[in-house]
Design a protein around this motif. Structure first.
Motif, PDB file in Angstrom:
ATOM      1  N   SER A 305     -52.212  10.539 -18.205  1.00 60.68           N
ATOM      2  CA  SER A 305     -51.379   9.822 -17.230  1.00 60.68           C
ATOM      3  C   SER A 305     -49.994  10.444 -17.205  1.00 60.68           C
ATOM      4  CB  SER A 305     -51.278   8.342 -17.608  1.00 60.68           C
ATOM      5  OG  SER A 305     -50.447   8.184 -18.752  1.00 60.68           O
ATOM      6  N   ALA A 307     -46.115  10.663 -17.782  1.00 56.59           N
ATOM      7  CA  ALA A 307     -45.181  10.082 -18.740  1.00 56.59           C
ATOM      8  C   ALA A 307     -43.800   9.939 -18.121  1.00 56.59           C
ATOM      9  CB  ALA A 307     -45.107  10.938 -20.005  1.00 56.59           C
ATOM     10  N   SER A 308     -43.383  10.933 -17.333  1.00 58.32           N
ATOM     11  CA  SER A 308     -42.059  10.878 -16.721  1.00 58.32           C
ATOM     12  C   SER A 308     -41.945  11.967 -15.666  1.00 58.32           C
ATOM     13  CB  SER A 308     -40.959  11.057 -17.776  1.00 58.32           C
ATOM     14  OG  SER A 308     -41.096  12.316 -18.409  1.00 58.32           O
ATOM     15  N   TYR A 355     -48.941   5.147 -12.680  1.00 60.71           N
ATOM     16  CA  TYR A 355     -48.924   6.328 -13.569  1.00 60.71           C
ATOM     17  C   TYR A 355     -50.184   7.170 -13.466  1.00 60.71           C
ATOM     18  CZ  TYR A 355     -44.669   4.599 -15.728  1.00 60.71           C
ATOM     19  OH  TYR A 355     -43.374   4.197 -15.945  1.00 60.71           O
ATOM     20  N   GLU A 405     -44.247  12.476 -24.342  1.00 58.71           N
ATOM     21  CA  GLU A 405     -42.992  11.728 -24.307  1.00 58.71           C
ATOM     22  C   GLU A 405     -41.880  12.472 -25.049  1.00 58.71           C
ATOM     23  OE1 GLU A 405     -44.667   7.801 -25.837  1.00 58.71           O
ATOM     24  OE2 GLU A 405     -43.237   7.171 -24.312  1.00 58.71           O
ATOM     25  N   LYS A 718     -47.270   7.004 -29.750  1.00 59.89           N
ATOM     26  CA  LYS A 718     -46.600   6.863 -28.457  1.00 59.89           C
ATOM     27  C   LYS A 718     -46.016   5.464 -28.325  1.00 59.89           C
ATOM     28  CE  LYS A 718     -49.350  10.315 -26.037  1.00 59.89           C
ATOM     29  NZ  LYS A 718     -49.674  10.806 -24.684  1.00 59.89           N
ATOM     30  N   GLN A 722     -46.839   3.914 -22.940  1.00 59.64           N
ATOM     31  CA  GLN A 722     -47.561   5.180 -22.760  1.00 59.64           C
ATOM     32  C   GLN A 722     -48.882   5.162 -23.515  1.00 59.64           C
ATOM     33  OE1 GLN A 722     -46.336   7.549 -20.677  1.00 59.64           O
ATOM     34  NE2 GLN A 722     -48.257   8.670 -20.884  1.00 59.64           N
ATOM     35  N   ARG A 725     -51.443   3.375 -21.490  1.00 56.39           N
ATOM     36  CA  ARG A 725     -51.964   4.182 -20.381  1.00 56.39           C
ATOM     37  C   ARG A 725     -52.919   5.267 -20.850  1.00 56.39           C
ATOM     38  NH1 ARG A 725     -46.535   3.295 -18.497  1.00 56.39           N
ATOM     39  NH2 ARG A 725     -45.789   5.229 -19.428  1.00 56.39           N
ATOM     40  N   ASP A 726     -52.580   5.920 -21.985  1.00 59.95           N
ATOM     41  CA  ASP A 726     -53.390   7.055 -22.435  1.00 59.95           C
ATOM     42  C   ASP A 726     -54.513   6.672 -23.391  1.00 59.95           C
ATOM     43  OD1 ASP A 726     -52.077   8.979 -20.933  1.00 59.95           O
ATOM     44  OD2 ASP A 726     -50.550   9.310 -22.464  1.00 59.95           O
TER      45      ASP A 726
END
Length: 894
Positions: A305, A307-308, A355, A405, A718, A722, A725-726
């Protein structure tokens, strides 16, 4: 008649005077006698006090010398010299660790300095006073005398103190006994004393030892219960490491190297201060440049996904903007970007509203995307598209970070791709091999100018496990100039220094000076018998000197260094060319040089070793890692970093970014979240990642895939969002009491650490190594320490032992690699002032340092002992420390 009476009266008056005088004389004589008696008694008391003082001094000196032997061989000392075994503590303030700020409650003192709280030798499986003496905080001594790192007395460890007194003095303690042992930092210049512990500064030695002996007027035991002290004496000794040269690789020449035959160099850099003609070209983990490996932290954090979003160019002239991102591949879900934030006409940030999942990290665009990726609709990686600015403005650009991240791809040199995928799940013949020269490295043929310091530049599109065009060949390495030139140096080995150390060490085991008799025979400390070098150097031969430092002098016993070539020729000793008959082989192992051998021969070499070689148990080098620090996770507000860095549970924040610890400290760094003294690792199958793609790609000369079904990666720590999501849920800390590396809970994650490459070590030194992780319950375990048996043997990695990362290799980071047997004639360092030239098949483990040229044919093997670099090199019986100074003048008594 009257006259007569007067005479009588006078005689009576004289008698009274005489009586008075007599009384005065008697009193004077009595006082004089009493004075002599008093003087006699005082002299007796003085003599007794002096006797007590000398006895306690002798006892303190004896005790201090025994503690020095603790440093020399901790395994031996535990069994034979009453050294207490090491132990860890569940929390500070419980045995054996004193509470913060209260030294002397238990044996170990908790050290509190900037950024670190802990105790000496904190890890399970380590011994007190054992190597390494440098590196991690817990391997070094920091306390001053009052806050000694180790304090052994009747209060902190009465059992150990009683055993020590028995070992040193036997059962008769009437002359006195040892009442306290303190071990703390060596003299430090330029440091700062904080809370009783030194920070920074120059350390002059390894440790200070203070041993106090006392004599008592009563029979109370232990010493802490005695109140009537007759005499007390303290002895301090400062010890430092025996300064064995620190080599940079398996073989180094201070002139030139020209290998012939099948000369095989393993596990490190071959270096030359002149030209270098190489004979080996194995597949090895590549070098991005002369300083660093490819930045494999990019891709180390798994995830699919976003992250930023990072703005790479804010553009100009914007009033408003829109942004979109490439679609996810089949099986994933596409991300959605929010409205970009415009500040002063520039794009300052782009929010993520959805995301997504199933994305790949961004590598350079290939000519042909992998299967499942098509140009146009689905791009290779999530490309961020920002709308154009009004006329007169400049275009903004951005990049999306997938999964990561902490170490996002920045687009800078060696920061522009997912390098982790390029290195993992591949086999390498020798992951640590390198070849570097100050002059011309002939790997790419003869060159006349230093325009290509790296003979074959690293490229992301190379096949990393191929030996063709290897990136580890460097030349013209005469200066430090990042990134392609890193100076090659030859260790400084001084004739006068080593001659003085060995010639003045008579009576100390392990330090030997050999005088040349002018006919190429040598006399130990100048005394008969005169024997050949090969006889003296054999640590397991008939002379039975064991491991140590062996200094073989020049032909005329004068310093040959610094002289012209013509002047050196008559000074250097004759050539040493050994063959199997010189080793006195009788069909089995019969020869081994063990320690540091200093030769002043014109040439040293061998003509084979026959069956004389000795099998040594050798550690592979440790696993490669990137010394870039680890992200600090806050377990609570103010822990481990004070607010505002740790304002709450989550990533610590330093000036708006995640706080980083351990970068550039030369050691692998991690955060112990559960306090069990270990680095806990959880691996996950790539196919289990939320929205995972079909394959785990490596982009070599042609796109290649590692099947998810067999690819395991580190489940890095994480943030909650995050990780959800992952991984599908926030990370949890492995249970300190039950986690053994094989049984993670479904939500457990790896503790924060620097990125590293796990190696599955083979069972033989000549076999290839596999880079990659394994399923938690199916790890390959290889022994990395030896038993205390005679001779030492590798431990058996089974049961609970196999799951101990201090004893066996595993998915966790391994500072030392697995143990394999090697048949060699050297275990240590051999230096020759002259040249090296040999034939045959003699093998070495450690390092060969040659001041002259290296040449020869045959099939020798040289395996590098990486412990020489790490400060943990310590063959059994090898002297590790030497006494730098002794202070014996502190005494007190009644």
């Amino acid at each position: 008649m009257k006259r007569q009476r007067r005479s009588i009266r006078n005689r009576r008056d004289n008698r009274g005077s005489a009586l008075l005088v007599s009384l005065m004389v008697i009193v004077g004589l009595s006082l004089l006698g009493l004075g002599f008696v008093a003087i006699s008694e005082t002299e007796t008391a003085i003599a007794k006090n002096q006797q007590n003082a000398l006895q306690t001094q002798a006892i303190a000196e004896s005790g201090a010398k025994v503690v020095v032997e603790w440093f020399q061989d901790p395994a031996w000392a535990i069994t034979n010299a009453a050294m207490p075994a090491n132990a860890t503590c569940a929390s500070y303030g419980t045995t054996p660790c004193s509470p913060n700020g209260t030294p002397g409650v238990f044996m170990k003192t908790v050290r509190t300095v900037t950024g670190y709280t802990g105790v000496y030798k904190a890890l399970t499986g380590t011994r007190l006073l054992d190597k390494p003496y440098r590196g991690q905080y817990y391997d070094r001594l920091f306390g001053n005398e009052d806050n000694a790192d180790i304090i052994i007395n009747g209060k902190t460890n009465s059992t150990a103190l009683a055993a020590f007194n028995t070992a040193v003095l036997g059962s008769d303690l009437s002359p006195g006994e040892i009442s306290e042992i303190r071990i703390y930092a060596p003299p430090i210049v330029g440091g700062t004393l904080t809370n009783g512990f030194w920070e920074g500064g120059q350390r002059y030695g390894v440790a200070t030892i203070k041993v106090t002996a006392q004599q008592y007027a009563d029979a109370n035991r232990p010493p802490s219960a005695s109140t009537k002290i007759r005499a007390s004496h303290s002895v301090r000794m400062v010890v430092g490491e025996v300064p064995v040269p620190i080599p940079g690789g398996p073989i180094q020449s201070n002139t030139a190297i020209s290998f012939g035959g099948d000369f095989m160099v393993h596990w490190g850099n071959e270096t030359s201060t002149g030209t270098l003609t190489n004979k080996r070209n194995p597949s090895s983990i590549p070098w991005a440049n002369a300083y660093e490996r490819p930045h494999f932290e990019h891709g180390f954090e798994p995830g699919t996904s976003l992250a930023s979003i990072a703005i790479t160019d804010p553009g100009s002239g914007y009033l408003a903007a829109t942004a979109s991102i490439g679609l996810a591949p089949a099986g994933g879900t596409s991300a959605v970007l929010g409205v970009p934030v415009v500040t002063g006409g520039k794009i300052s940030s782009i929010p993520i509203t959805t995301y997504g999942s199933g994305y790949m990290k961004v590598p350079p665009l290939p000519a042909a995307p992998p299967a499942g990726y098509t140009s146009g609709t689905v791009t290779w990686g999530p490309v961020v598209t920002i709308s154009a600015p009004p006329a007169g403005g400049t275009q903004a650009t951005a990049v999306a970070y997938v999964g990561a991240e902490v170490w996002p791809i920045t687009g800078a040199l060696y920061e522009d791709a997912n390098y982790f995928n390029e290195l993992v799940e591949k086999d390498y013949e020798d992951p640590w091999f390198g070849s570097r020269a100050v002059g011309d490295n002939m790997a790419d043929g003869a060159t006349t100018s230093p325009n290509n310091p790296q003979c074959y530049a690293y490229a992301f599109t190379n096949t990393e496990d191929s030996a063709s065009n290897a990136s580890y060949f460097f030349q013209w390495q005469s200066i430090n100039a990042y990134s392609k030139r890193k100076v090659v140096t030859f260790p400084s080995i001084k004739y006068d220094f080593w001659k003085k150390i060995t010639s003045n060490a008579r009576g100390y085991k392990g330090l030997y000076y050999f005088k040349n008799n002018g006919a190429n025979l040598y006399l130990k400390f100048g005394a008969t018998p005169a024997l050949s070098m090969v006889k003296w150097a054999n640590s397991i031969g008939t002379q039975n000197l064991g491991p140590g430092v062996f200094f073989f002098d020049s032909k005329t016993n004068v310093n040959p260094q610094g002289l012209s070539t013509a002047a050196r020729v008559p000074i250097l000793a004759g050539a040493e060319s050994w063959n199997s008959t010189d080793y006195n082989s009788s069909g089995g192992p019969s020869f081994l040089m063990q320690g540091f051998v200093y030769m002043n021969a014109s040439t040293y070499g061998t003509q084979g070793m026959g069956s004389s070689a000795t099998t040594v148990q050798a550690n592979f080098p440790g696993e490669p890692y990137r010394d870039i620090g680890y992200p600090v996770w806050c377990t609570a507000a103010g822990a481990p970093l004070l607010s505002p860095k740790c304002a709450a549970v989550g990533w610590s924040t330093c000036t708006g970014a995640i706080c980083n610890a351990g970068a550039g400290d030369g050691i692998f760094s991690s955060q112990d979240l559960n306090g069990n003294g270990k680095f806990d690792v959880v691996t996950v199958k790539a196919s289990t990642l939320t929205g995972a793609r079909t394959n785990y790609y490596s982009y070599d000369s042609a796109a290649s895939a590692h099947a998810n079904a067999s690819t395991y990666v580190v489940k890095t720590w994480k943030s909650d969002a995050q990780a959800t999501r992952d991984y599908g849920a926030p990370c949890t800390i492995p249970d300190a009491a039950t986690f053994d590396g094989t049984n993670p809970a479904a939500t457990d994650c790896t503790e924060p650490s620097e990125p590293y490459l796990n190696i599955v070590y083979p069972t033989s030194g000549g076999s290839s190594c596999h880079v990659g992780w394994e399923a938690p319950a199916s790890q390959t375990y290889r022994p990395k320490i030896l038993t205390s048996a005679t001779p030492p043997a590798p431990i058996v990695c089974s049961g609970a032992t196999a799951k101990d990362p201090d004893q066996c290799t595993s998915n966790a980071f391994d500072l030392d690699g697995g143990i394999v047997p090697l048949d060699v004639i050297l275990s240590g360092v051999l230096y020759n002032e002259g040249d090296y030239d040999s034939t045959g098949n003699a093998s070495y483990f450690g390092s060969l340092l040659v001041n002259g040229t290296v040449s020869g044919t045959g099939t020798p093997d040289i395996w590098f002992d990486e412990k020489l670099l790490k400060g943990s090199w310590a063959p059994p019986g090898m002297p590790r420390v030497m006494v730098f100074s002794v202070q014996t003048d502190e005494e007190s008594g009644s």
